[in-house]
Design a protein around this motif. Structure first.
Motif, PDB file in Angstrom:
ATOM      1  N   ARG A 110     -33.601  12.676  10.573  1.00 53.98           N
ATOM      2  CA  ARG A 110     -33.054  13.092  11.863  1.00 53.98           C
ATOM      3  C   ARG A 110     -33.539  12.160  12.974  1.00 53.98           C
ATOM      4  N   CYS A 111     -34.792  11.723  12.890  1.00 49.02           N
ATOM      5  CA  CYS A 111     -35.304  10.771  13.875  1.00 49.02           C
ATOM      6  C   CYS A 111     -34.562   9.443  13.783  1.00 49.02           C
ATOM      7  N   GLU A 112     -34.288   8.992  12.563  1.00 50.81           N
ATOM      8  CA  GLU A 112     -33.526   7.757  12.383  1.00 50.81           C
ATOM      9  C   GLU A 112     -32.148   7.878  13.017  1.00 50.81           C
ATOM     10  N   ARG A 113     -31.492   9.003  12.762  1.00 50.42           N
ATOM     11  CA  ARG A 113     -30.153   9.206  13.320  1.00 50.42           C
ATOM     12  C   ARG A 113     -30.194   9.276  14.844  1.00 50.42           C
ATOM     13  N   LEU A 114     -31.200   9.962  15.385  1.00 55.37           N
ATOM     14  CA  LEU A 114     -31.346  10.064  16.835  1.00 55.37           C
ATOM     15  C   LEU A 114     -31.556   8.685  17.449  1.00 55.37           C
ATOM     16  N   TYR A 115     -32.389   7.878  16.823  1.00 55.76           N
ATOM     17  CA  TYR A 115     -32.658   6.518  17.307  1.00 55.76           C
ATOM     18  C   TYR A 115     -31.380   5.682  17.334  1.00 55.76           C
TER      19      TYR A 115
END
Length: 267
Positions: A110-115
């Protein structure tokens, strides 16, 4: 309402540091590899792989690499536009928190996608980023609501997890896992699911499928070779397990435009 300021990914930055200051925003830190040192209101905090930190607004904070080593982490800066309590206990308390999450791999995705969404210019970017951030905050709040696990249970579950991480390409038997902690097979399986939210066998398959995703993208191995390498001696069974966890066949996974979000592996 959450107002995102920035989303960063620190990828083994030499001599990384932040100056000592009283911050005017909230920070969510998700450590992926290595260790990072923070000074939080005069207290030294060492965060390492799989740790999640919530650093609230008005905290006096500095940070730096731990003992001249580098690290990988996601850092999300945000403010809260509110007139009263949010209803989220750890946010309303306004205190520094250090978490361990059961589904940390899902949080990484989810952090990767948010970034990526924050850096892109696709339509509905703001709406999607708000949704991902609200989900992350909700996951932290839910984790805090869980009953405190006895240290022995956590140690048993961690022993099983370490074994699975080391041996996921091999045939896994519940009896073998039970012997690691000197408990019955039913107890070992139930304990692991209590701590990590899924059975040991499902966790093994997730490790295999995650590795398969990496090999499909970054190696010249055939699908049959990957299946055999990961312990699936029946290629058709590998296809079924891959699609069960990702929703895609191995070939479709390689061909899709956006291969970054494999968060469905960890739901």
């Amino acid at each position: 309402m959450i107002q995102l300021m920035s989303v960063n990914f620190d990828d083994y930055i030499p001599n990384w540091r932040t100056q000592l200051e009283t911050i005017e925003y909230n920070v969510l830190v998700v450590v992926r590899e290595g260790k990072v040192r923070y000074d939080i209101n005069g207290e030294e905090i060492i965060a390492e792989k799989e740790d999640v930190l919530y650093i609230p607004q008005s905290t006096r904070r500095s940070g730096g690499n731990w003992k001249d080593t580098s690290h990988q982490k996601h850092t999300i800066l945000f403010t809260l536009d509110r007139q009263g309590p949010t209803g989220i206990p750890f946010v309303d308390a306004g205190r520094f928190m250090k978490f361990n999450l059961s589904h940390i791999q899902y949080v990484y995705r989810r952090c990767e996608r948010l970034y990526e969404e924050m850096r892109g210019g696709k339509s509905y970017r703001t709406l999607i980023c708000q949704g991902i951030m609200q989900e992350l905050i909700g996951m932290l709040a839910r984790e805090l609501e869980k009953n405190e696990l006895a240290p022995s249970k956590r140690n048993y579950a961690d022993t099983i997890k370490s074994y699975l991480v080391e041996h996921y390409r091999e045939p896994i038997e519940i009896d073998r896992l039970a012997k690691l902690i000197h408990r019955s097979p039913s107890y070992a399986a139930a304990l692991f699911k209590e701590v990590y939210g899924l059975s040991p066998i499902r966790y093994m398959h997730q490790l295999r499928v995650l590795e398969a995703c990496s090999l499909l993208l970054h190696s010249d191995m055939t699908i049959a070779h990957i299946a055999h390498y990961l312990g699936y001696y029946d290629t058709s069974y590998f296809y079924r397990m891959f699609k069960k966890h990702t929703g895609l066949s191995p070939s479709d996974y390689v061909q899709q435009d956006d291969r970054s979000d494999i968060s469905m592996l960890f739901t």
